[in-house]
Enzyme design. Structure first.
Site, PDB file in Angstrom:
ATOM      1  CB  SER A  14       2.937   3.740   4.713  1.00 31.05           C
ATOM      2  OG  SER A  14       3.493   3.880   3.450  1.00 31.05           O
ATOM      3  CB  SER A  66       3.243  -0.136   5.177  1.00 25.28           C
ATOM      4  OG  SER A  66       4.533  -0.195   5.774  1.00 25.28           O
ATOM      5  CG  ASP A  67       6.228   2.973  -0.063  1.00 27.16           C
ATOM      6  OD1 ASP A  67       7.381   2.573   0.197  1.00 27.16           O
ATOM      7  OD2 ASP A  67       5.972   3.654  -1.063  1.00 27.16           O
ATOM      8  CB  CYS A  68       9.822   2.338   3.605  1.00 27.62           C
ATOM      9  SG  CYS A  68      10.249   0.735   2.858  1.00 27.62           S
ATOM     10  CB  CYS A  76      -0.966  -0.012   1.185  1.00 24.83           C
ATOM     11  SG  CYS A  76      -0.210  -0.314   2.803  1.00 24.83           S
TER      12      CYS A  76
END
Length: 776
Positions: free
Chosen positions: A297, A293-295, A260
């Protein structure tokens, strides 16, 4: 046609190193088991270590043995060890966008693994429109990734590919994507993922990840960054455009993970939205894997978007929404307190862990000795092999697009031209060619080196770099152009102009590059060939209309062998067949067009131009799908149905109408095996063999919510000179001839659909079936 070009000196050095390293190079120390070491008495015989059991049973057993404190420490990318159960720590974050990368902390180069094959950037290989090539690249990348894992310097979970839509030509990360068309991007995603993961559904070679879900295509524009951006997107555009590649990645590619994004969609952070994650990705599409998650997020939507009032609420919202793994420490730090405060049940944590552990089991990480794994024999000998490097070269050749060839001026004859002036800030680059999210290449062939294998060169940069801030080097460039028999200008962009965190300000060449090109072309004794290196489109209308510049090539970022591929095309060893995967707009397109406006469709009342070839009708520099060749292909439709009848599934009444006329809901039709078979004869009228990209577009019946046209199929076909090949194309009616209405409902419009293949058109009448009978 195969190139006769020799490997670069760097490649030769590296291959020589392989040969001279001897037998010791080909045998590596066995990596210690991640878990379930057969020598470990305390875990021997435990159910989670028994490969004979089903993955879900093994995972259930393991979760039942973990304490809450142990569980939460497994929720971040840097997952902690569980020594009492014989489980080592694991770094989830590795990248393999177009080759094994060292961007993530999970992968390190050096020692037995000094480099890995660096394929062209994704936008370049997308231009090949060759699904089998994409899968082949994935297989090679996963071979090298497994080899590096076995050598203890890489992980098995790769957060690639990027399958966002290249919606706005300024986006700095557009280079990472397969372009602007949802079907093209989705086909790429499914193909590359299959190559990475292998074809055994129960066992993964490596685990791929389709990112960034969803409506993410802005990094930093005009003071708005991805961490604070709320993408306001209609249901129609979500279903019709932004979600298509992710759905194809999950349902057709069987990807093991979805990531995401940072942004919000309609006011909700994507990583905290159960409708996106739990309901859509896992529920409707059936993801068998984990959501990451994107880093940072989760930290972003707490700290910067202020979406929740406490970190525990942020952690609880993410896990309850369906997030399984956090790239970052946030969940590992705050989840235990979220459970203690009653914001989250431990069962929710168990569900998240079950999804990540299931992937690790399918990767063989709980099967004991890695050397006993089917891919356990891969090692240094399987990285940067001659075959892998040849595929990198072939990928670059297939992705390069010939945009102009008046005369024709290309290919250049080495008999007619004895010396060539090679000029431009990208004329002798190496690292620039591999774009972003790349690792350490096996070796490079720069454009200057590649051209020098064919002909004598005189070199001047013309500009110090692509910013081309002054004209200090113009004089020397003009001088060599006036002396040489022909001139090759290699210009364009690099990561200082377009990159993650950096969206472009405009579409013209940076600094004074255009002035350099025009002055050199005016002075050149022979033809001036323009070679463009970039991820995004460039407004080069000045060169397109300049008779002193008879030929233009676009190379994208062509990878480690880019210079060899460029030379092979310039001198005729390879016949170009690439097609643009994105529209090239004039600079004026950007007037009053904020990157933050997400609408795809144009609006006459507001003057909004619309986005991508599907919805924009204005002037272009070069259209989506454009690309010419050294030969000419003619298409003839040999057979195609005139009428297709759509049977309803029996539970729904006829006449599912909309305000734009009759259109049947896809969910109401019997879609299984409902396809149009079109046979197309492709004739090569020229004197050169070539690989031709067959693009099939459809124009649906008129309606204000339908695209002007949309890509419904594409095929790559090799056609020898003066020969003909018949290509069978199957178009799944429900998937590709449907459109999405304003409510986000996918429908099949009744009436005449026009199929376009090159200059050839064919109309198909789609009708509601009588008595449930399909006619074609």
């Amino acid at each position: 046609m195969a190139s006769t070009a020799m490997p670069s000196p760097l490649c030769v050095t590296f291959l020589l190193f392989l040969l001279l390293s001897g037998a010791s190079f080909y045998t590596i120390e066995a990596r210690e088991p991640f878990a379930c070491d057969p020598k470990d008495a305390k875990t021997k015989g435990l159910p989670f270590c028994l490969a004979s059991l089903k993955a879900e049973d093994r995972v259930k057993d393991l979760i039942g043995r973990l304490t809450l404190q142990e569980k939460v420490k497994l929720l971040g990318n840097n997952a902690a060890a569980v020594p009492r159960l014989g489980i080592n720590g694991y770094e989830w974050w590795s990248e393999a966008l177009h080759g094994v990368s060292n961007v993530g902390p999970g992968t390190k180069f050096g020692g037995d693994f000094p480099g890995a094959t660096s394929f062209p950037q994704v936008i370049t290989t997308a231009a090949s429109f060759n699904a089998s090539l994409w899968e082949s690249i994935g297989r090679v990348v996963s071979d090298e990734a497994r080899a590096m894992y076995n050598g203890g310097v890489a992980g098995l979970t790769y957060w690639s590919p990027n399958v966002n839509i290249f919606r706005d030509p300024r986006w700095g990360r557009g280079q990472e994507t397969p372009g602007e068309d949802p079907v093209l991007v989705g086909k790429y995603a499914a193909s590359y993922v299959r190559g990475l993961q292998g074809n055994d559904g129960n066992r993964l070679k490596v685990a791929a990840c389709c990112k960034h879900f969803t409506a993410y295509d802005l990094d930093n524009w005009n003071g708005v960054d991805r961490y604070h951006f709320n993408a306001k997107v209609s249901k129609q555009d979500i279903v019709d455009t932004f979600d298509v590649p992710f759905k194809m990645c999950v349902k057709e590619g069987k990807v093991a993970s979805v990531m995401c994004s940072y942004n919000q969609v309609n006011g909700v952070p994507t990583c905290a939205d159960p409708n996106l994650l739990k309901k859509t990705v896992r529920g409707v599409w059936g993801l068998d894997g984990y959501i990451v998650s994107d880093c940072d997020s989760v930290g972003v939507y707490y700290d910067q978007q202020h979406y929740t009032s406490s970190p525990e609420e942020a952690a609880a919202d993410a896990i309850k929404a369906g997030l399984d793994l956090d790239c970052g420490p946030f969940l590992a730090v705050h989840t235990e307190d979220a459970v203690k405060k009653g914001l989250l049940n431990e069962k929710d944590v168990n569900t998240a862990l079950a999804n990540t552990l299931n992937v690790q089991v399918r990767l063989g990480m709980f099967d004991g000795e890695p050397s006993k794994h089917p891919f356990g024999n891969l090692g240094p000998k399987d990285v940067c092999t001659p075959a892998h490097q040849e595929l990198a070269l072939e990928s670059a050749r297939q992705g390069i697009v010939l945009l102009k060839n008046r005369g024709p001026s290309l290919p250049l004859s080495t008999r007619r031209y004895r010396t060539v002036a090679v000029i431009g800030p990208n004329s002798n680059v190496t690292n620039t060619m591999i774009g972003n999210y790349a690792g350490v290449a096996c070796g490079y062939t720069s454009p200057l080196q590649g051209i020098g294998r064919y002909i004598k060169t005189i070199h001047q940069q013309g500009c110090t770099d692509v910013t081309c801030a002054d004209d200090k080097l113009f004089g020397a460039a003009v001088n060599v152009a006036s002396q040489a028999d022909a001139t090759i200008l290699v210009v364009g962009l690099d990561q200082t102009i377009e990159a993650e965190f950096k969206d472009r300000a405009g579409l013209v060449l940076p600094g004074r590059q255009q002035e350099l090109i025009s002055k050199v072309a005016a002075a050149s004794k022979g033809p001036t060939i323009l070679v463009l290196m970039s991820g995004g489109p460039i407004d080069v209308a000045f060169a397109k209309n300049d008779p002193r510049i008879p030929a233009i090539l676009w190379t994208g970022y062509p990878g480690q062998a880019g210079g060899a591929a460029i030379a092979d095309i310039l001198f005729g060893a390879y016949n170009p067949g690439g097609k643009l995967p994105m529209t090239w707009y004039p600079q004026d397109y950007l007037k009053n067009l904020p990157m933050t406006t997400m609408a795809m469709r144009s609006s006459q009342s507001t003057g909004y131009p619309g986005r991508t070839y599907r919805f924009y009708k204005g002037p272009v520099v070069y259209p989506f799908g454009y690309g010419i060749s050294y030969t000419k292909y003619v298409h003839t439709i040999a057979s195609a149905p005139a009428v297709i009848s759509i049977p309803l599934d029996g539970r729904h009444a006829r006449g599912n109408t909309t305000t734009s006329g009759k259109a049947i809901r896809v969910t109401h039709a019997k879609c299984n095996r409902l396809s149009i078979g079109v046979q197309v004869d492709v004739r090569n009228k020229g004197s050169r063999d070539g690989s031709h990209t067959l693009l099939v577009f459809s124009t649906p019946p008129a309606g204000h919510w339908v695209p002007h046209k949309q890509l419904v199929a594409f095929e790559k076909v090799h056609v020898p000179a003066r020969a003909q090949r018949r290509v069978l194309i199957n178009i799944h009616v429900c998937k590709y001839l449907s459109v999405v209405d304003k409510s986000g409902i996918r429908r099949i419009p009744m009436g005449l659909h026009s199929l376009h293949i090159g200059d050839t058109k064919h109309s198909v009448s789609i009708q509601e079936a009588k008595l449930g009978v399909i006619k074609s």
